[in-house]
Design a protein around this motif. Sequence first.
Motif, mmCIF file in Angstrom:
data_model
loop_
_atom_site.group_PDB
_atom_site.id
_atom_site.type_symbol
_atom_site.label_atom_id
_atom_site.label_comp_id
_atom_site.label_asym_id
_atom_site.label_seq_id
_atom_site.Cartn_x
_atom_site.Cartn_y
_atom_site.Cartn_z
ATOM 1 N N MET A 1 0.786 -0.997 -0.123
ATOM 2 C CA MET A 1 -0.008 -0.048 -0.213
ATOM 3 C C MET A 1 1.011 1.069 0.114
ATOM 4 O O MET A 1 1.841 1.288 0.721
ATOM 5 N N ILE A 2 0.687 2.162 -1.004
ATOM 6 C CA ILE A 2 1.476 3.357 -0.827
ATOM 7 C C ILE A 2 0.668 4.376 -0.157
ATOM 8 O O ILE A 2 -0.645 4.704 -0.204
ATOM 9 N N SER A 3 1.241 5.386 0.555
ATOM 10 C CA SER A 3 0.651 6.310 1.285
ATOM 11 C C SER A 3 0.058 7.277 0.351
ATOM 12 O O SER A 3 0.653 7.164 -0.793
ATOM 13 N N LYS A 4 -0.663 8.248 1.081
ATOM 14 C CA LYS A 4 -1.408 9.379 0.165
ATOM 15 C C LYS A 4 -0.464 10.321 -0.123
ATOM 16 O O LYS A 4 0.083 10.879 -1.446
ATOM 17 N N VAL A 5 0.894 10.451 0.585
ATOM 18 C CA VAL A 5 1.777 11.251 0.272
ATOM 19 C C VAL A 5 2.850 10.935 -0.898
ATOM 20 O O VAL A 5 2.981 11.589 -1.908
ATOM 21 N N ALA A 6 2.971 9.599 -0.914
ATOM 22 C CA ALA A 6 3.823 9.131 -1.715
ATOM 23 C C ALA A 6 2.829 9.068 -3.233
ATOM 24 O O ALA A 6 3.473 9.352 -4.186
ATOM 25 N N ALA A 7 1.390 8.680 -3.116
ATOM 26 C CA ALA A 7 0.816 8.802 -4.360
ATOM 27 C C ALA A 7 0.879 10.314 -4.983
ATOM 28 O O ALA A 7 1.053 10.372 -6.040
ATOM 29 N N ARG A 8 0.720 11.259 -4.059
ATOM 30 C CA ARG A 8 0.803 12.580 -4.629
ATOM 31 C C ARG A 8 2.036 13.053 -5.257
ATOM 32 O O ARG A 8 2.030 13.587 -6.136
ATOM 33 N N PHE A 9 3.231 12.531 -4.512
ATOM 34 C CA PHE A 9 4.483 12.718 -5.244
ATOM 35 C C PHE A 9 4.629 12.091 -6.593
ATOM 36 O O PHE A 9 5.141 12.534 -7.368
ATOM 37 N N LEU A 10 4.110 10.925 -6.760
ATOM 38 C CA LEU A 10 3.950 10.167 -8.002
ATOM 39 C C LEU A 10 3.212 10.954 -9.036
ATOM 40 O O LEU A 10 3.428 10.983 -10.163
ATOM 41 N N ILE A 11 1.891 11.333 -8.769
ATOM 42 C CA ILE A 11 1.069 11.988 -9.440
ATOM 43 C C ILE A 11 2.013 13.474 -10.079
ATOM 44 O O ILE A 11 1.976 13.841 -11.229
#
Length: 80
Positions: A1-11
Amino acid sequence: MISKVAARFLIVAGVFNVVIWPRFAKAIVDDDRAWDSEHWHSAPTAFFWVHAVLITTAVVIGLGVLLVGVRAHRSSAPKA
């Protein structure tokens, strides 16, 4: 599971690649080193082809990163 912060970074990283690299492509096309003589009226040089491959690869990877980021962000949303 990827954290929301990591997901935002990827976006952000994906959007950056999808926005910046096509602008760089225009600079390469306008560069005199990309063509044997006149722009668009002569054969492209190795300079052109190397950069075309790099730019295409970067955009495809950027789209993949963006897709992973969006999916991770959606999956980490609270379930109702």
